[in-house]
Design an enzyme around this catalytic site. Structure first.
Site, PDB file in Angstrom:
ATOM      1  N   VAL A 141      47.038  39.756  44.064  1.00 40.51           N
ATOM      2  CA  VAL A 141      46.231  39.285  42.939  1.00 40.51           C
ATOM      3  C   VAL A 141      45.161  40.332  42.645  1.00 40.51           C
ATOM      4  O   VAL A 141      44.364  40.665  43.531  1.00 40.51           O
ATOM      5  CB  VAL A 141      45.555  37.926  43.266  1.00 40.51           C
ATOM      6  CG1 VAL A 141      44.712  37.449  42.083  1.00 40.51           C
ATOM      7  CG2 VAL A 141      46.584  36.877  43.657  1.00 40.51           C
TER       8      VAL A 141
ATOM      9  N   GLY B   1      41.751  41.666  40.465  1.00 39.92           N
ATOM     10  CA  GLY B   1      40.558  40.968  39.961  1.00 39.92           C
ATOM     11  C   GLY B   1      40.241  39.765  40.822  1.00 39.92           C
ATOM     12  O   GLY B   1      39.665  38.776  40.369  1.00 39.92           O
ATOM     13  N   ALA B   2      40.618  39.860  42.098  1.00 39.32           N
ATOM     14  CA  ALA B   2      40.570  38.700  42.998  1.00 39.32           C
ATOM     15  C   ALA B   2      39.171  38.400  43.531  1.00 39.32           C
ATOM     16  O   ALA B   2      38.976  37.411  44.222  1.00 39.32           O
ATOM     17  CB  ALA B   2      41.530  38.929  44.171  1.00 39.32           C
ATOM     18  N   GLY B   3      38.215  39.240  43.174  1.00 40.88           N
ATOM     19  CA  GLY B   3      36.862  39.021  43.703  1.00 40.88           C
ATOM     20  C   GLY B   3      36.034  38.062  42.872  1.00 40.88           C
ATOM     21  O   GLY B   3      34.880  37.793  43.215  1.00 40.88           O
ATOM     22  N   SER B   4      36.611  37.533  41.808  1.00 37.00           N
ATOM     23  CA  SER B   4      35.794  36.715  40.906  1.00 37.00           C
ATOM     24  C   SER B   4      36.673  35.803  40.060  1.00 37.00           C
ATOM     25  O   SER B   4      37.878  36.020  39.928  1.00 37.00           O
ATOM     26  CB  SER B   4      34.998  37.669  40.006  1.00 37.00           C
ATOM     27  OG  SER B   4      34.191  36.965  39.098  1.00 37.00           O
ATOM     28  N   GLY B   5      36.056  34.786  39.497  1.00 34.12           N
ATOM     29  CA  GLY B   5      36.638  33.963  38.438  1.00 34.12           C
ATOM     30  C   GLY B   5      38.075  33.508  38.644  1.00 34.12           C
ATOM     31  O   GLY B   5      38.420  32.882  39.651  1.00 34.12           O
TER      32      GLY B   5
ATOM     33  N   ASP C 153      40.527  44.061  44.408  1.00 33.89           N
ATOM     34  CA  ASP C 153      39.476  44.106  43.390  1.00 33.89           C
ATOM     35  C   ASP C 153      38.740  45.438  43.497  1.00 33.89           C
ATOM     36  O   ASP C 153      38.714  46.065  44.569  1.00 33.89           O
ATOM     37  CB  ASP C 153      38.471  42.964  43.608  1.00 33.89           C
ATOM     38  CG  ASP C 153      37.663  42.655  42.359  1.00 33.89           C
ATOM     39  OD1 ASP C 153      37.922  41.608  41.728  1.00 33.89           O
ATOM     40  OD2 ASP C 153      36.760  43.455  42.012  1.00 33.89           O
TER      41      ASP C 153
ATOM     42  N   TYR D 179      39.021  44.527  23.085  1.00 33.55           N
ATOM     43  CA  TYR D 179      39.541  43.494  23.988  1.00 33.55           C
ATOM     44  C   TYR D 179      40.785  42.813  23.388  1.00 33.55           C
ATOM     45  O   TYR D 179      41.789  42.612  24.076  1.00 33.55           O
ATOM     46  CB  TYR D 179      38.433  42.470  24.250  1.00 33.55           C
ATOM     47  CG  TYR D 179      38.769  41.404  25.258  1.00 33.55           C
ATOM     48  CD1 TYR D 179      38.743  41.680  26.626  1.00 33.55           C
ATOM     49  CD2 TYR D 179      39.091  40.104  24.852  1.00 33.55           C
ATOM     50  CE1 TYR D 179      39.027  40.683  27.562  1.00 33.55           C
ATOM     51  CE2 TYR D 179      39.385  39.113  25.776  1.00 33.55           C
ATOM     52  CZ  TYR D 179      39.350  39.412  27.127  1.00 33.55           C
ATOM     53  OH  TYR D 179      39.641  38.427  28.049  1.00 33.55           O
TER      54      TYR D 179
ATOM     55  N   THR E 172      33.450  31.479  34.141  1.00 35.38           N
ATOM     56  CA  THR E 172      33.512  32.591  35.097  1.00 35.38           C
ATOM     57  C   THR E 172      32.393  33.577  34.753  1.00 35.38           C
ATOM     58  O   THR E 172      31.824  33.525  33.659  1.00 35.38           O
ATOM     59  CB  THR E 172      34.851  33.350  34.993  1.00 35.38           C
ATOM     60  OG1 THR E 172      34.854  34.095  33.764  1.00 35.38           O
ATOM     61  CG2 THR E 172      36.065  32.450  35.058  1.00 35.38           C
TER      62      THR E 172
HETATM   63  P1  NAP Z   1      35.632  38.069  36.059  1.00 32.61           P
HETATM   64  O1  NAP Z   1      35.027  36.866  36.680  1.00 32.61           O
HETATM   65  O2  NAP Z   1      34.753  39.099  35.455  1.00 32.61           O
HETATM   66  O3  NAP Z   1      36.640  38.749  37.105  1.00 32.61           O
HETATM   67  C1  NAP Z   1      37.294  39.946  36.836  1.00 32.61           C
HETATM   68  C2  NAP Z   1      37.394  40.731  38.116  1.00 32.61           C
HETATM   69  O4  NAP Z   1      38.107  41.950  37.846  1.00 32.61           O
HETATM   70  C3  NAP Z   1      36.029  41.135  38.679  1.00 32.61           C
HETATM   71  O5  NAP Z   1      35.964  40.903  40.067  1.00 32.61           O
HETATM   72  C4  NAP Z   1      35.986  42.630  38.378  1.00 32.61           C
HETATM   73  O6  NAP Z   1      35.199  43.374  39.282  1.00 32.61           O
HETATM   74  C5  NAP Z   1      37.442  42.997  38.518  1.00 32.61           C
HETATM   75  N1  NAP Z   1      37.724  44.295  37.917  1.00 32.61           N
HETATM   76  C6  NAP Z   1      37.141  44.878  36.847  1.00 32.61           C
HETATM   77  N2  NAP Z   1      37.649  46.088  36.628  1.00 32.61           N
HETATM   78  C7  NAP Z   1      38.571  46.297  37.599  1.00 32.61           C
HETATM   79  C8  NAP Z   1      39.427  47.386  37.930  1.00 32.61           C
HETATM   80  N3  NAP Z   1      39.418  48.526  37.210  1.00 32.61           N
HETATM   81  N4  NAP Z   1      40.255  47.270  38.990  1.00 32.61           N
HETATM   82  C9  NAP Z   1      40.259  46.142  39.730  1.00 32.61           C
HETATM   83  N5  NAP Z   1      39.451  45.097  39.490  1.00 32.61           N
HETATM   84  C10 NAP Z   1      38.621  45.165  38.424  1.00 32.61           C
HETATM   85  O7  NAP Z   1      36.623  37.650  34.878  1.00 32.61           O
HETATM   86  P2  NAP Z   1      37.551  36.346  34.713  1.00 32.61           P
HETATM   87  O8  NAP Z   1      36.894  35.482  33.738  1.00 32.61           O
HETATM   88  O9  NAP Z   1      37.969  35.836  36.032  1.00 32.61           O
HETATM   89  O10 NAP Z   1      38.782  37.022  33.979  1.00 32.61           O
HETATM   90  C11 NAP Z   1      40.006  37.248  34.636  1.00 32.61           C
HETATM   91  C12 NAP Z   1      41.042  37.634  33.586  1.00 32.61           C
HETATM   92  O11 NAP Z   1      41.173  36.556  32.660  1.00 32.61           O
HETATM   93  C13 NAP Z   1      40.635  38.849  32.760  1.00 32.61           C
HETATM   94  O12 NAP Z   1      41.763  39.637  32.497  1.00 32.61           O
HETATM   95  C14 NAP Z   1      40.092  38.237  31.484  1.00 32.61           C
HETATM   96  O13 NAP Z   1      40.198  39.119  30.397  1.00 32.61           O
HETATM   97  C15 NAP Z   1      40.983  37.025  31.345  1.00 32.61           C
HETATM   98  N6  NAP Z   1      40.407  35.956  30.547  1.00 32.61           N
HETATM   99  C16 NAP Z   1      39.323  35.269  30.963  1.00 32.61           C
HETATM  100  C17 NAP Z   1      38.824  34.231  30.173  1.00 32.61           C
HETATM  101  C18 NAP Z   1      37.653  33.411  30.581  1.00 32.61           C
HETATM  102  O14 NAP Z   1      37.289  32.509  29.839  1.00 32.61           O
HETATM  103  N7  NAP Z   1      37.040  33.638  31.720  1.00 32.61           N
HETATM  104  C19 NAP Z   1      39.442  33.926  28.957  1.00 32.61           C
HETATM  105  C20 NAP Z   1      40.547  34.651  28.566  1.00 32.61           C
HETATM  106  C21 NAP Z   1      41.034  35.654  29.366  1.00 32.61           C
HETATM  107  P3  NAP Z   1      33.675  43.712  38.864  1.00 32.61           P
HETATM  108  O15 NAP Z   1      32.985  42.399  38.738  1.00 32.61           O
HETATM  109  O16 NAP Z   1      33.202  44.570  39.979  1.00 32.61           O
HETATM  110  O17 NAP Z   1      33.769  44.445  37.536  1.00 32.61           O
END
Ligand code: NAP
Length: 255
Positions: free
Chosen positions: A13, A15-19, A39, A165, A200
């Site tokens: 997985v 991006g596994a460190g968050s959300g 992550d 985006y 998130t």
């Molecule tokens: P999040 O909480 O910001 O988690 C994203 C994670 O990805 C963070 O831990 C981040 O690390 C890590 N990351 C960033 N750049 C990276 C890289 N180059 N290599 C590896 N890891 C990296 O976001 P989320 O809301 O869980 O989103 C997860 C996915 O769902 C994303 O693709 C987002 O576009 C999509 N999404 C989310 C929503 C929503 O409502 N939350 C809606 C639609 C789509 P850092 O924190 O250190 O940057």
């Protein structure tokens, strides 16, 4: 061994460190998978493993869950992860979830080339690199598998301030469909999830006024909990969804 719909499977997985990535590790492990949390932020990935996963099933021959530092936009970093999986687990991952993602919002007329490139590199190229590397390993091992790419509702509808985006997330949907067509014969399924608005850290940066405006258009009248999308991801990872591939599935409260 932990019983569940993905019992005995190895999952990567990003991006596994968050959300959503963290919630996905939680549900996959609850359903019996051994999870590799990858992550950019290693400490955050480790925290996911320590505090959000159900103890892994070492009895299926796999080592336990692990955390890994990964930059999805860097092919060398992706290859390093692949090598680590090969050495540590001696089996390819057959579940891959591309959840790493970033935003760099701005009006089209003000957006820098740097912010455009940064978002495309992580969200689109990053998903490509991870999908390509792990699909290759599955093909070589002649193993069926499931790849789930996290796109966004914005990839379908667009949004103010998100030309970069939305382009990246539309690309993820198209790339998912092409990969599904190529990999179907090998029984490797590839699907995209289009989340709406989830609580998130990524969405924490959106102004409250904007969120309230969005919620007026959500029939279920609330934001999603990351665990609600993680359940759908885990269903797609499992054989319960064995005839679903190339799909782009909305998980958005009806938005
Ligand atoms: P999040 O909480 O910001 O988690 C994203 C994670 O990805 C963070 O831990 C981040 O690390 C890590 N990351 C960033 N750049 C990276 C890289 N180059 N290599 C590896 N890891 C990296 O976001 P989320 O809301 O869980 O989103 C997860 C996915 O769902 C994303 O693709 C987002 O576009 C999509 N999404 C989310 C929503 C929503 O409502 N939350 C809606 C639609 C789509 P850092 O924190 O250190 O940057």
């Amino acid at each position: 061994m932990v019983a569940g719909i993905v019992a005995g499977r190895l999952a990567v997985v990003t991006g596994a460190g968050s959300g959503i990535g963290r919630a996905t590790c939680q549900v996959l492990s609850r359903e019996g998978a051994t999870v590799i949390a990858a992550d950019k932020n290693y400490e955050a990935a480790l925290e996911t493993i320590k505090t959000h996963t159900v103890l892994s099933s070492q009895s299926n021959g796999l080592a336990g869950h692990s955390a890994v530092e990964l930059d999805v936009s860097d092919s060398k970093s992706v290859q390093k992860l692949l090598e680590k999986v090969r050495k540590q687990y001696k089996a390819p991952a057959t579940i891959v979830v591309n959840s790493a993602g970033i935003t760099r919002d701005n009006w089209l007329t003000k957006m820098s080339e740097e912010d455009y490139d940064a978002v495309l590199n992580v969200n689109l190229k990053g998903s490509f690199l991870v999908m390509q590397a792990f699909a290759r390993a599955m093909v070589i091992a002649s193993l069926p598998g499931s790849i789930i790419n996290i796109s966004s509702i914005i990839g379908k509808h667009g949004n103010k301030g998100q030309t970069n985006y939305s382009a990246s997330k539309a690309g993820v949907i198209a790339m998912t469909r092409s990969a599904a067509i190529e990999l179907g014969k090998m029984n490797i399924r590839v699907n995209a999830i289009l989340p709406g608005y989830f609580k998130t850290p990524m969405v924490d940066t959106v102004p409250e006024k904007v969120i309230q405006g969005v919620l007026k258009m959500v029939p279920l009248a609330r934001m999603g909990d990351p665990l609600e999308v993680a359940e759908v991801i885990t269903f797609l990872a499992s054989d319960k969804s064995s005839f679903i591939t190339g799909a782009a599935i909305d998980v958005n409260g009806g938005l």
